[in-house]
Write a protein that holds these residues in place. Structure first.
Motif, short mmCIF file in Angstrom:
data_model
loop_
_atom_site.label_atom_id
_atom_site.label_comp_id
_atom_site.label_asym_id
_atom_site.label_seq_id
_atom_site.Cartn_x
_atom_site.Cartn_y
_atom_site.Cartn_z
N VAL A 49 0.86 -1.18 0.00
CA VAL A 49 0.00 0.00 0.00
C VAL A 49 0.90 1.24 0.00
CG1 VAL A 49 -1.85 1.22 1.19
CG2 VAL A 49 -1.72 -1.27 1.33
N PHE A 50 0.67 2.13 -0.95
CA PHE A 50 1.48 3.33 -1.10
C PHE A 50 0.66 4.53 -0.61
CE2 PHE A 50 2.99 0.15 -3.97
CZ PHE A 50 4.38 0.28 -3.94
N VAL A 51 1.22 5.29 0.34
CA VAL A 51 0.49 6.36 1.02
C VAL A 51 1.20 7.69 0.81
CG1 VAL A 51 -0.51 7.13 3.20
CG2 VAL A 51 -0.17 4.67 2.78
N SER A 52 0.46 8.71 0.36
CA SER A 52 1.02 10.05 0.28
C SER A 52 0.84 10.73 1.64
CB SER A 52 0.34 10.87 -0.82
OG SER A 52 -0.99 11.19 -0.48
N ILE A 53 1.94 11.28 2.15
CA ILE A 53 1.93 11.96 3.44
C ILE A 53 1.99 13.46 3.15
CG2 ILE A 53 2.97 12.09 5.73
CD1 ILE A 53 1.98 9.29 4.93
N GLU A 54 0.84 14.11 3.25
CA GLU A 54 0.67 15.47 2.75
C GLU A 54 1.63 16.47 3.38
OE1 GLU A 54 -2.71 18.89 3.18
OE2 GLU A 54 -3.36 17.00 2.31
N SER A 55 1.55 16.63 4.69
CA SER A 55 2.27 17.72 5.33
C SER A 55 3.76 17.46 5.49
CB SER A 55 1.63 18.04 6.69
OG SER A 55 1.37 16.86 7.41
N ASN A 108 5.45 15.78 2.89
CA ASN A 108 5.91 15.52 1.53
C ASN A 108 6.69 14.21 1.45
OD1 ASN A 108 5.74 18.80 1.25
ND2 ASN A 108 5.40 17.73 -0.68
N GLN A 109 6.01 13.16 1.89
CA GLN A 109 6.63 11.85 1.88
C GLN A 109 5.75 10.82 1.19
OE1 GLN A 109 7.21 11.19 6.09
NE2 GLN A 109 9.29 12.00 6.06
N LEU A 110 6.38 9.78 0.73
CA LEU A 110 5.71 8.58 0.24
C LEU A 110 6.08 7.45 1.19
CD1 LEU A 110 4.32 6.66 -1.82
CD2 LEU A 110 6.49 6.62 -3.07
N MET A 111 5.08 6.82 1.79
CA MET A 111 5.31 5.69 2.68
C MET A 111 4.71 4.43 2.07
SD MET A 111 4.82 7.06 6.60
CE MET A 111 5.87 8.35 7.26
N VAL A 112 5.40 3.33 2.28
CA VAL A 112 4.94 2.04 1.77
C VAL A 112 4.65 1.13 2.96
CG1 VAL A 112 5.44 0.09 0.25
CG2 VAL A 112 6.45 2.33 -0.23
N TYR A 113 3.43 0.58 2.99
CA TYR A 113 3.02 -0.36 4.04
C TYR A 113 2.70 -1.70 3.40
CZ TYR A 113 2.64 3.42 7.47
OH TYR A 113 2.92 4.46 8.32
N LYS A 114 2.69 -2.72 4.22
CA LYS A 114 2.31 -4.05 3.75
C LYS A 114 0.92 -4.38 4.27
CE LYS A 114 3.86 -8.87 3.48
NZ LYS A 114 4.91 -9.85 3.88
N LEU A 115 0.09 -4.93 3.39
CA LEU A 115 -1.23 -5.38 3.83
C LEU A 115 -1.08 -6.53 4.80
CD1 LEU A 115 -3.29 -5.32 0.51
CD2 LEU A 115 -3.76 -3.96 2.55
N ASP A 116 -1.89 -6.51 5.86
CA ASP A 116 -1.82 -7.54 6.89
C ASP A 116 -3.24 -7.98 7.22
OD1 ASP A 116 -1.91 -8.37 9.89
OD2 ASP A 116 0.22 -8.46 9.39
N ASP A 143 4.50 -0.56 11.02
CA ASP A 143 5.49 0.42 10.59
C ASP A 143 5.63 0.37 9.07
OD1 ASP A 143 6.35 1.29 13.25
OD2 ASP A 143 7.17 -0.74 13.42
N PRO A 144 6.00 1.50 8.45
CA PRO A 144 6.18 1.49 7.00
C PRO A 144 7.40 0.67 6.59
CG PRO A 144 6.88 3.59 7.92
CD PRO A 144 6.23 2.83 9.04
N LEU A 145 7.30 0.05 5.43
CA LEU A 145 8.45 -0.67 4.89
C LEU A 145 9.50 0.31 4.38
CD1 LEU A 145 6.55 -3.38 2.77
CD2 LEU A 145 7.42 -3.59 5.10
N PHE A 146 9.02 1.43 3.79
CA PHE A 146 9.92 2.43 3.22
C PHE A 146 9.30 3.81 3.40
CE2 PHE A 146 10.35 -1.46 0.69
CZ PHE A 146 11.70 -1.74 0.89
N VAL A 147 10.17 4.81 3.55
CA VAL A 147 9.76 6.21 3.61
C VAL A 147 10.64 7.00 2.64
CG1 VAL A 147 9.48 8.27 5.05
CG2 VAL A 147 9.10 5.99 6.04
N LYS A 148 10.02 7.72 1.70
CA LYS A 148 10.75 8.46 0.70
C LYS A 148 10.24 9.89 0.62
CE LYS A 148 12.93 4.72 -0.82
NZ LYS A 148 14.40 4.56 -0.93
N ASN A 149 11.15 10.83 0.32
CA ASN A 149 10.74 12.21 0.09
C ASN A 149 10.29 12.35 -1.35
OD1 ASN A 149 11.19 15.25 -0.54
ND2 ASN A 149 11.35 15.12 1.69
#
Length: 392
Positions: A216-222, A224-232, A240-246
């Protein structure tokens, strides 16, 4: 049209269909329809025969005026052209709807409301009209400032993205969270909540699912991040997110920014997220754009780990890309700037219009600007939603 897709643009209460020529990257305007108030969001039925549209006289375009019109409408989609025709009666809603979606069975319409933060589930009748509201026997944790409601790919859970209020100038400051509910026969029950830390530095806006992997890819508005989660299965999402990117081309920029809409490509190899900058400053007695990045950030997705890597920040050719979408073939992306913006050009002031911005999508996922169709959209009459539908 040379294909079976149609693009819809909502400006104020008007909803306009456009036929799409994917090969030529062109749009052909069709006759618009109207709703009782400014359109907030829309979502197609899985059959592609109906489009569910929520509208409100509240929201940013209301100019602080109190609002009382909040409705959900259904339109029948012409399978040959994508033209819209009212279908059934409008359903009155209690407060401003900010997002809506339909479950994968096509039996339920789900609506998110931002203030007070809440949700509702409505039955969809066999003929596509909106039926009764499903009463929820459980007290639901709907967080602060809901912004999106989605059903997981297995149709067993509902995810409510609650943005909170934790950007620099928000007052009061509130935590953001992703709320997960079990979902059966239209009834929800609390399952889990995801909020890193205390949620005060977590402002999720929208999410999208990988078409094949449990990511699951999530836009973090305030932030300015992209977080990736795993469906469970047990908690909906990993704790916790698998990855956090700007998402920004310049992560060190001091200008205020906001991440926006997010979509995974149809083949799951790329994820696209809008960067928005829309704040103003004074110049010779007028409000002008204060600067910042309006772009579509392109990430390549590692198909083994799910890790996204930023490969491009494509110029948005407009101000505040609130929504965008990708055609099912993955060859064309259409973005929709929200409004026109006055911009300083040396000692002069020019206006960058709103519009529909078309990009060709390369095999490497990168975007190449094709053309822009200017649209008359202002702060009082905003292009608040736009999206693409494959015809039945």
């Amino acid at each position: 049209m040379t294909n079976k897709n149609v693009f819809y643009s909502a400006v104020g209460p008007a909803l306009t269909p456009y036929g799409i020529d994917i090969d030529k990257a062109e749009l052909a305007k069709l006759d618009p329809v109207s709703t009782p108030a400014n359109i907030q969001y829309a979502w197609p039925h899985p059959s592609k025969r109906y489009l569910y549209v929520v509208s409100s006289s509240g929201g940013p375009a209301a100019g602080g005026v109190s609002s009382s019109t909040h409705v959900a409408n259904v339109f029948a989609i012409d399978p040959a052209t994508g033209a819209l025709k009212p279908h059934g009666d409008a359903v009155k809603l209690a407060t401003r709807p900010i997002h809506a979606s339909v479950d994968h069975s096509g039996r339920y319409l789900l609506i998110a409301y931002n203030n007070p933060s809440s949700l509702s589930v409505h039955r969809i009748n066999a003929d596509g009209t909106i039926g009764d509201k499903v009463e929820q026997p459980n007290k639901l944790d709907t967080g602060i400032y809901a912004h999106q409601i989605r059903v997981t790919p297995d149709n067993k859970q509902v995810i409510l993205v609650t943005r909170g209020n934790n950007a620099p100038t928000d007052n009061p400051v509130d935590p953001g969270s992703i709320k997960v509910f079990t979902f059966k026969d239209g009834v929800l029950a609390n399952l889990a909540a995801v909020a890193p830390g205390d949620g005060m530095h977590f402002g999720p806006r929208h999410l999208d699912f990988h078409p094949k992997k449990p990511w699951v890819f999530v836009s973090i508005e305030s932030q300015n991040q992209l977080m990736v989660y795993k469906l469970d299965d047990k908690t909906g999402l990993s704790r916790d997110p698998l990855f956090v990117k700007n998402t920004l081309a310049d992560p060190n920029s001091k200008l205020r920014q906001a991440a926006g809409a997010i979509h995974v490509s149809p083949d799951g190899h790329f994820v696209y997220i809008a960067n928005r900058a829309f704040w103003t400053t004074d110049f010779e007695g007028k409000k002008v754009f204060a600067g910042g990045e309006n772009s579509v950030a392109v990430f390549a997705i590692n198909q083994t780990s799910g890790e996204p890597t930023l490969i491009q920040n494509a110029d948005g050719h407009g101000n505040y890309l609130r929504t965008f979408n990708i055609d099912p073939s993955g060859k064309l992306l259409v973005a929709a700037p929200l409004w026109a913006m006055a911009v300083r050009d040396g000692s002069n002031i020019t206006t960058v219009p709103a519009g529909l911005v078309l990009y060709r999508v390369g095999q490497d996922g990168k975007l190449t600007f094709a053309r822009k169709y200017d649209i008359d959209a202002t702060e009082q009459k905003q292009q608040f939603w736009a999206g693409m539908v494959t015809l039945a």
